[in-house]
Design an enzyme around this catalytic site. Sequence first.
Site, PDB file in Angstrom:
ATOM      1  N   SER A  25       0.851  -1.191   0.000  1.00 56.33           N
ATOM      2  CA  SER A  25       0.000   0.000   0.000  1.00 56.33           C
ATOM      3  C   SER A  25       0.883   1.236   0.000  1.00 56.33           C
ATOM      4  CB  SER A  25      -0.897   0.010   1.240  1.00 56.33           C
ATOM      5  OG  SER A  25      -1.600   1.236   1.310  1.00 56.33           O
ATOM      6  N   HIS A  26       0.370   2.305  -0.591  1.00 53.16           N
ATOM      7  CA  HIS A  26       1.082   3.586  -0.553  1.00 53.16           C
ATOM      8  C   HIS A  26       0.314   4.597   0.299  1.00 53.16           C
ATOM      9  CE1 HIS A  26       3.013   1.665  -4.030  1.00 53.16           C
ATOM     10  NE2 HIS A  26       4.018   2.482  -3.829  1.00 53.16           N
ATOM     11  N   ASP A  42      -7.506  -3.252  -0.142  1.00 55.43           N
ATOM     12  CA  ASP A  42      -8.326  -2.359  -0.950  1.00 55.43           C
ATOM     13  C   ASP A  42      -9.596  -2.109  -0.160  1.00 55.43           C
ATOM     14  OD1 ASP A  42      -8.282  -0.975  -3.604  1.00 55.43           O
ATOM     15  OD2 ASP A  42     -10.290  -1.847  -3.671  1.00 55.43           O
ATOM     16  N   SER A  43      -9.924  -0.857  -0.005  1.00 61.10           N
ATOM     17  CA  SER A  43     -11.003  -0.532   0.911  1.00 61.10           C
ATOM     18  C   SER A  43     -11.791   0.651   0.388  1.00 61.10           C
ATOM     19  CB  SER A  43     -10.427  -0.248   2.301  1.00 61.10           C
ATOM     20  OG  SER A  43      -9.212   0.466   2.219  1.00 61.10           O
ATOM     21  N   ARG A  45     -11.163  -3.120   8.654  1.00 62.22           N
ATOM     22  CA  ARG A  45      -9.812  -3.679   8.472  1.00 62.22           C
ATOM     23  C   ARG A  45      -9.530  -4.745   9.535  1.00 62.22           C
ATOM     24  NH1 ARG A  45      -8.154   0.859   7.497  1.00 62.22           N
ATOM     25  NH2 ARG A  45      -8.314   0.539   5.257  1.00 62.22           N
TER      26      ARG A  45
END
Length: 241
Positions: free
Chosen positions: A50-51, A111-112, A224
């Site tokens: 993730s960034h 991914d959210s 999450r």
Amino acid sequence: MPADDRSGAGRGGLNRPANAADDRSGAGRGGLDRPARQRQLAPGRLVLASHNAGKLREVAALVAPFGMQVVSAGELGLPEPAETEDSFIGNATIKALAAARAAGLPALADDSGFSVASLGGGPGVRTADWAELPGGGRDYAMAMAKVAALAEPHADRSAWFTCALVLAWPDGHTEGFEGKVQGSWVAPPRGERGFGYDPMFVPEGGAETFGEMDPAEKHRISHRARAFALLEAACLARPAR
Ligand SMILES: O=P(O)(O)OP(=O)(O)OP(=O)(O)OC[C@H]1O[C@@H](n2cnc3c(O)ncnc32)[C@H](O)[C@@H]1O
Ligand SMILES: [Mg+2]
């Protein structure tokens, strides 16, 4: 379909339902319909694909008790792949596989997104896009104002966050898990904690937004955390003490 994929979840497949948890089904209950064999994540190095700094903070905290040595995609200089799927699991799979193959290590992607019932579940998979500025960068205050303006005429205030977590290995195997938290949207946004759309979401039964809440409390109930509880039950073992 590969021979080892009879379980229906072994590749966390694009367009295939992942293991799912939401606040009604009970997170981490060890799903009765969970397939028997899922690949275990061995202790060692793990890329967090993730960034997004807010997500990295939360995912790193979730992984911390398992003794993995985590490194982020940014630290490895890995590019951000295009998120071209129309599902959270699909896009998390793209990100996890790209990182695992590029790094030659197992990778975990998230991914959210934020969904509003009166907007037909939008922005949903396109949540990050709604914050994009024409010249680059993101403005979440603008994105939250857009959501509120569109949803404001509707009496139904229900909203939810979804998180898909996908583990991928360099050989192309994936395992995917999805968690949700239900609640309602509020405007104007409240609170400086958290990240992204946190200041406009109040979880069911609560009064504070995710942006006002103690991060430990968000961590206990979030989309999450729920996705991670399923991942933990299926793929992780706590190190012996
Ligand atoms: O793809 P990566 O590099 O992981 O980072 P991203 O920020 O682009 O992440 P997504 O593509 O998954 O887009 C998710 C969007 O939903 C928002 N979001 C996800 N989880 C959230 C949470 O727990 N609280 C607030 N906003 C969240 C987030 O800020 C993004 O705008
Ligand atoms: Mg993204």
